[in-house]
Every structure is written in C-alpha cells, then in structure tokens.
Write a protein that holds these residues in place. Structure first.
Motif, PDB file in Angstrom:
ATOM      1  N   PHE A 128       0.851  -1.181   0.000  1.00 27.85           N
ATOM      2  CA  PHE A 128       0.000   0.000   0.000  1.00 27.85           C
ATOM      3  C   PHE A 128       0.895   1.242   0.000  1.00 27.85           C
ATOM      4  O   PHE A 128       1.899   1.281   0.712  1.00 27.85           O
ATOM      5  N   PRO A 129       0.568   2.255  -0.813  1.00 24.55           N
ATOM      6  CA  PRO A 129       1.463   3.418  -0.952  1.00 24.55           C
ATOM      7  C   PRO A 129       1.905   4.030   0.368  1.00 24.55           C
ATOM      8  O   PRO A 129       3.066   4.436   0.511  1.00 24.55           O
ATOM      9  N   SER A 130       1.007   4.087   1.340  1.00 24.96           N
ATOM     10  CA  SER A 130       1.366   4.692   2.624  1.00 24.96           C
ATOM     11  C   SER A 130       2.543   3.974   3.271  1.00 24.96           C
ATOM     12  O   SER A 130       3.432   4.607   3.859  1.00 24.96           O
ATOM     13  N   ASP A 131       2.577   2.647   3.156  1.00 24.86           N
ATOM     14  CA  ASP A 131       3.686   1.880   3.722  1.00 24.86           C
ATOM     15  C   ASP A 131       4.982   2.187   2.985  1.00 24.86           C
ATOM     16  O   ASP A 131       6.048   2.338   3.603  1.00 24.86           O
ATOM     17  N   ARG A 132       4.894   2.272   1.674  1.00 25.51           N
ATOM     18  CA  ARG A 132       6.078   2.593   0.891  1.00 25.51           C
ATOM     19  C   ARG A 132       6.619   3.973   1.277  1.00 25.51           C
ATOM     20  O   ARG A 132       7.820   4.157   1.486  1.00 25.51           O
ATOM     21  N   TYR A 133       5.722   4.956   1.356  1.00 21.30           N
ATOM     22  CA  TYR A 133       6.156   6.298   1.724  1.00 21.30           C
ATOM     23  C   TYR A 133       6.789   6.301   3.117  1.00 21.30           C
ATOM     24  O   TYR A 133       7.788   6.999   3.355  1.00 21.30           O
ATOM     25  N   ALA A 134       6.201   5.537   4.018  1.00 17.63           N
ATOM     26  CA  ALA A 134       6.713   5.500   5.397  1.00 17.63           C
ATOM     27  C   ALA A 134       8.129   4.948   5.442  1.00 17.63           C
ATOM     28  O   ALA A 134       9.022   5.532   6.079  1.00 17.63           O
ATOM     29  N   VAL A 135       8.368   3.815   4.771  1.00 17.98           N
ATOM     30  CA  VAL A 135       9.709   3.222   4.850  1.00 17.98           C
ATOM     31  C   VAL A 135      10.725   4.068   4.078  1.00 17.98           C
ATOM     32  O   VAL A 135      11.890   4.182   4.501  1.00 17.98           O
ATOM     33  N   GLN A 136      10.299   4.664   2.977  1.00 18.13           N
ATOM     34  CA  GLN A 136      11.224   5.540   2.251  1.00 18.13           C
ATOM     35  C   GLN A 136      11.643   6.726   3.104  1.00 18.13           C
ATOM     36  O   GLN A 136      12.825   7.110   3.126  1.00 18.13           O
ATOM     37  N   SER A 137      10.690   7.292   3.816  1.00 12.70           N
ATOM     38  CA  SER A 137      11.024   8.453   4.652  1.00 12.70           C
ATOM     39  C   SER A 137      11.875   8.045   5.843  1.00 12.70           C
ATOM     40  O   SER A 137      12.745   8.805   6.286  1.00 12.70           O
ATOM     41  N   GLN A 138      11.659   6.840   6.373  1.00 12.61           N
ATOM     42  CA  GLN A 138      12.516   6.365   7.456  1.00 12.61           C
ATOM     43  C   GLN A 138      13.953   6.172   6.983  1.00 12.61           C
ATOM     44  O   GLN A 138      14.902   6.539   7.679  1.00 12.61           O
ATOM     45  N   LEU A 139      14.099   5.616   5.788  1.00 14.27           N
ATOM     46  CA  LEU A 139      15.442   5.448   5.233  1.00 14.27           C
ATOM     47  C   LEU A 139      16.134   6.799   5.071  1.00 14.27           C
ATOM     48  O   LEU A 139      17.302   6.976   5.458  1.00 14.27           O
ATOM     49  N   LYS A 140      15.424   7.756   4.515  1.00  8.95           N
ATOM     50  CA  LYS A 140      16.005   9.099   4.326  1.00  8.95           C
ATOM     51  C   LYS A 140      16.370   9.732   5.668  1.00  8.95           C
ATOM     52  O   LYS A 140      17.418  10.359   5.815  1.00  8.95           O
ATOM     53  N   PHE A 141      15.488   9.562   6.647  1.00  2.05           N
ATOM     54  CA  PHE A 141      15.728  10.142   7.969  1.00  2.05           C
ATOM     55  C   PHE A 141      17.029   9.625   8.571  1.00  2.05           C
ATOM     56  O   PHE A 141      17.744  10.364   9.267  1.00  2.05           O
ATOM     57  N   HIS A 142      17.337   8.358   8.282  1.00  2.00           N
ATOM     58  CA  HIS A 142      18.543   7.754   8.834  1.00  2.00           C
ATOM     59  C   HIS A 142      19.748   7.916   7.911  1.00  2.00           C
ATOM     60  O   HIS A 142      20.807   7.326   8.166  1.00  2.00           O
ATOM     61  N   GLY A 143      19.589   8.684   6.832  1.00  2.56           N
ATOM     62  CA  GLY A 143      20.722   8.966   5.966  1.00  2.56           C
ATOM     63  C   GLY A 143      20.931   7.967   4.851  1.00  2.56           C
ATOM     64  O   GLY A 143      21.998   7.950   4.223  1.00  2.56           O
ATOM     65  N   PHE A 144      19.918   7.150   4.580  1.00  2.90           N
ATOM     66  CA  PHE A 144      20.041   6.179   3.501  1.00  2.90           C
ATOM     67  C   PHE A 144      19.184   6.626   2.312  1.00  2.90           C
ATOM     68  O   PHE A 144      18.621   7.721   2.303  1.00  2.90           O
ATOM     69  N   SER A 145      19.039   5.773   1.314  1.00  2.00           N
ATOM     70  CA  SER A 145      18.381   6.141   0.068  1.00  2.00           C
ATOM     71  C   SER A 145      17.107   5.328  -0.134  1.00  2.00           C
ATOM     72  O   SER A 145      16.958   4.211   0.394  1.00  2.00           O
ATOM     73  N   GLU A 146      16.194   5.879  -0.952  1.00  2.03           N
ATOM     74  CA  GLU A 146      14.997   5.139  -1.327  1.00  2.03           C
ATOM     75  C   GLU A 146      15.359   3.841  -2.041  1.00  2.03           C
ATOM     76  O   GLU A 146      14.582   2.880  -2.031  1.00  2.03           O
ATOM     77  N   GLU A 147      16.519   3.814  -2.652  1.00  2.00           N
ATOM     78  CA  GLU A 147      16.966   2.616  -3.359  1.00  2.00           C
ATOM     79  C   GLU A 147      17.316   1.473  -2.416  1.00  2.00           C
ATOM     80  O   GLU A 147      17.559   0.343  -2.857  1.00  2.00           O
ATOM     81  N   ASP A 148      17.319   1.755  -1.125  1.00  2.00           N
ATOM     82  CA  ASP A 148      17.616   0.718  -0.142  1.00  2.00           C
ATOM     83  C   ASP A 148      16.368  -0.051   0.284  1.00  2.00           C
ATOM     84  O   ASP A 148      16.403  -0.837   1.226  1.00  2.00           O
ATOM     85  N   VAL A 149      15.261   0.200  -0.417  1.00  2.00           N
ATOM     86  CA  VAL A 149      14.070  -0.638  -0.269  1.00  2.00           C
ATOM     87  C   VAL A 149      14.222  -1.856  -1.172  1.00  2.00           C
ATOM     88  O   VAL A 149      14.504  -1.727  -2.372  1.00  2.00           O
ATOM     89  N   ILE A 150      14.052  -3.030  -0.639  1.00  2.00           N
ATOM     90  CA  ILE A 150      14.084  -4.267  -1.420  1.00  2.00           C
ATOM     91  C   ILE A 150      12.644  -4.734  -1.619  1.00  2.00           C
ATOM     92  O   ILE A 150      11.893  -4.859  -0.652  1.00  2.00           O
ATOM     93  N   GLU A 151      12.255  -4.977  -2.846  1.00  2.00           N
ATOM     94  CA  GLU A 151      10.885  -5.368  -3.152  1.00  2.00           C
ATOM     95  C   GLU A 151      10.755  -6.879  -3.319  1.00  2.00           C
ATOM     96  O   GLU A 151      11.506  -7.501  -4.075  1.00  2.00           O
ATOM     97  N   TRP A 152       9.796  -7.434  -2.613  1.00  2.00           N
ATOM     98  CA  TRP A 152       9.408  -8.845  -2.781  1.00  2.00           C
ATOM     99  C   TRP A 152       8.332  -8.862  -3.871  1.00  2.00           C
ATOM    100  O   TRP A 152       7.230  -8.379  -3.663  1.00  2.00           O
TER     101      TRP A 152
END
Length: 419
Positions: A134-158
């Motif tokens: 669900f988009p909200s989950d994607r946005y949440a994890v992307q923003s958490q990654l950014k907050f910790h200094g990482f990239s949206e590309e660090d999301v791994i998709e199943w």
C-alpha cells in the motif's frame, strides 16, 4: 459445500445462517428510491453499527453532565477508557492483552514502531516490502530510510514471479537468505490490499528472524477479516486501522501490537509522551520518564474518547460473535461469491485472489481486461458499491457481519448482465 447458482439457494443459505441477525444491527445505505445498496466495500470503510450512536451519545451526555470529572465519574470513565478496548481487540488479532493498544492512526503507529524497531547500522539497514505494498507503507519506509541517511533505493521489493499476480513466500526466503546481512527490517502487508492475498505470518517471521531481521506487519486489511494469531506468529510488531472490517467510522483510531518478548525492554528507543509514562505516577508531575510495559508503552497522548466509543460499539459486537464464527461464515460466503463469478462465461474478468480460503479473507479482487474503469462505473450506477484500484482491479468484500448470500447472488447477476 456444493453451491447452486439460484436465488432460491442463496435465500435458503441466509435462512440457515446463524449470523444473519447481525445484518439488522447495521445501517445499510439506500438509493434515492429507498432500496438498499449492495455494499461490497467494507474493505475500505465498514458500515455503521446502529449501536454506535448510543455509545457516542453516552460519552456526550457524560461530558455534558460531568465536565472534566467525566475522567472518573462517567459511566465508562475516560481515564482508563482505552483499556476497555484492549481485551476484545487482543482476541480479534490473536494476542495477549499486554501486546495490544488502540491509539493514533495506522501510519503514525508504523512510524512510532519503526522508531523502536528500525535501528539501522552502516552494514545492516535495508527494508523489505511487497512490490505492491500500500502506498502509505512505501512512503513511510522511504522516509525512514532518508531520515537515517540512507536512500529510497535501499528498499528491497518482494515481487510476484513473471506472469503472476501473487507473492511466493519461497522468493522472500531467497531474498533474506541472499541479502539478510544487509536487511534490518521486513515490513509486510499481512493481507495485500490489491490482491487480497493472506500471507503466512509465522513463516515470514521465521524467515526474517533467521537473519536477525526485525519483522513488522501491516494488518490494515487483516484485522477483523482473518485470524492472524499475532502472538503465535512471532512477528515483532504490527499495526492496523479500525475503520475497515472493524466498523469504527471514517478516520478512526488504529491498533498496535508489540510482541510480549519486547514488553519489558525499557531500553528500546521510542518517542515519549504523557500517556506512555507509568500510569501510577503520571499525575505526580515533574517525574523522570518511566515507560509503561507492553504495547501501552508506545502511547503518547490521552486518547480521543468519542472515537474510542465508536470502536467499543463494534468490538463489543465482535466479542459477542467471535472471530471463529465470523471466519467460518466468511469462508462460506466468499466461496459462494467465487463460485458465482467463475460461472460467468467471459474472458473479460478473472479473480486474482487466491482460491484457497486459508490464503485470503473475504475480499475478492476481480481483474478487468482492457480496464478503463467503465465496468466499475456501471456497477455503481446499479447501486453496487465496490472499490476500484488502478490499474485494473475491482475489489469486492462480502463482509460476514452484514452481507448476505442474496447480496452476493444479486451482485453477480447484475455483473453478468453488464458483461
């Protein structure tokens, strides 16, 4: 059971249904002529229980009569009000009371949980989600990654396999086996919002924990729909909303689960507020922060009572009926829905939700060939309320609390005519 494609069969099933009385406890929306809508979108917003107004009115009356003293003198005192919901909610999601609290909204709760459970390091920081989360989950994890200094590309998709719509859990095992040393968190939708696929939470937890990854579950489309048995699954945390299958009203509060194994870990980092401070000393003021044990330790503010009153109205009904009985009817009702759709001789639609009742809740996702939303629009014009999700799916949920076998029969009859 052996289904029949007749109105008489559907009506007979309703007569034999021990839960059919529940339908009369809900407000069924009507068209301009006073006819009931065929409402199949409890997966987006559940219908209003007739008792909800009475529950909310009780709190309005107590507010009028007691003012601030309602925190202690109301029929249902406001100070511990959230505790009135805990036991019934725990039963619904298969948890211990210490593991559950009703608070905030879904995505807020996911962020608060990730404050505690997403603790990335320089080498172990990636997050796994479904490719069609669900988009909200994607946005949440992307923003958490950014907050910790990482990239949206660090999301791994199943992802589903090529040419398939459903997820294969063996593929998740491969992802974690090969990349687990870099993965900090799995955040998976327990029931996928698009396909309606119900995933094996226990196996997901085992896969994640095999590589020391934290496992969290979004149960937005699961709570009140399937029996997730959260405690026995072993997942670390979960969050859900209550306005879908739990019928609490638009935008109402969500629920949160933290496994008992974390209940007394006061060293877990978290955001703090008045309401997750020790309730015994909360009003002493000027005290060092002393976090409460269990899921209550993630609260921040005193809860909105009027919203909780609506939740209480619904949860009391769930407690009366029980998830076991609801699931039994749900499997039968959804099975009939599937049978009737499969009877339609058309290449323009197909069901992409798993056919195994143990791998789905009540939602069936109907994929439309060459979709342009026109079929969904025609259903709406015929007072059939379903849910469209881009690019090509009509989501339909025959909810066992208020949908009938006759509802299902009439809906599919109209769908067949439109096709």
């Amino acid at each position: 059971m052996k289904y029949q494609n007749t109105l008489q069969f559907a009506q007979q099933q309703d007569k034999e249904d021990k839960l059919s009385y529940l339908r009369n406890r809900f407000h069924i929306p009507k068209d301009k002529k006073g006819n009931n809508w065929l409402y199949f979108t409890g997966n987006s917003l559940g219908l209003q229980p007739k008792a909800t107004k009475e529950y909310i009115q009780q709190e309005l009356d107590d507010w009028a009569n007691y003012g601030v003293e309602g925190h202690f003198e109301a029929k249902n005192p406001w100070m511990p009000y959230h505790e009135f919901l805990t036991g019934n909610m725990a039963k619904i999601v298969g948890a211990k009371p210490i593991e559950v609290v009703v608070m905030n909204t879904l995505t807020t709760n996911l962020h608060l949980l990730m404050v505690s459970f997403y603790r990335p390091t320089k080498t172990k920081y990636k997050i796994v989600i479904e490719s069609d989360a669900f988009p909200s989950d994607r946005y949440a994890v992307q923003s958490q990654l950014k907050f910790h200094g990482f990239s949206e590309e660090d999301v791994i998709e199943w992802k589903p396999r090529k040419g398939e719509e459903l997820l294969n859990i063996d593929d998740l095992e491969t992802i974690v086996s090969e990349q687990g040393d870099e993965i900090a968190l799995l955040l998976i939708g327990g029931v996928n919002y698009y396909t309606g696929q119900y995933l094996n939470l226990k196996r997901i937890a085992e896969i994640g924990h095999s590589k020391d990854c934290v496992v969290g579950i979004d149960l937005a489309h699961g709570a009140g729909n399937i029996s997730p048995e959260l405690h026995n699954s072993g997942v670390d945390f979960a969050a859900w909303c209550t306005y879908k299958y739990l019928n609490s009203g638009p935008g109402s509060l969500g629920g949160l689960f933290v496994h008992e194994k974390h209940a007394h870990n006061k060293d877990l980092p978290r955001f703090a507020g008045w309401w997750n401070h020790n309730k015994e000393t909360r009003f002493n003021m000027r005290q060092p922060f002393d976090v409460m044990a269990g899921a209550e330790g993630w609260q921040l503010s005193n809860p909105p009572i009027l919203s909780m009153a609506a939740i209480k109205a619904s949860l009391d009904m769930f407690d009366e009926v029980g998830m076991e009985a609801l699931r039994k009817k749900s499997e039968k009702l959804t099975g009939y829905f599937e049978f009737l759709i499969n009877q339609i001789d058309s290449d323009d639609i197909k069901i992409i939700t798993p056919s195994n009742p143990k791998e789905r809740g009540c939602q069936l996702s109907i994929q439309v060939k060459n979709a342009n939303k026109s079929l969904h629009k025609k259903l709406t014009e015929n007072n059939i309320i379903t849910d469209w999700r881009e690019p090509d799916v009509i989501r339909c949920a025959p909810v066992p609390m208020y949908n009938s076998f006759e509802d299902v029969y009439r809906m599919v009859s109209i769908l067949k005519g439109l096709l």
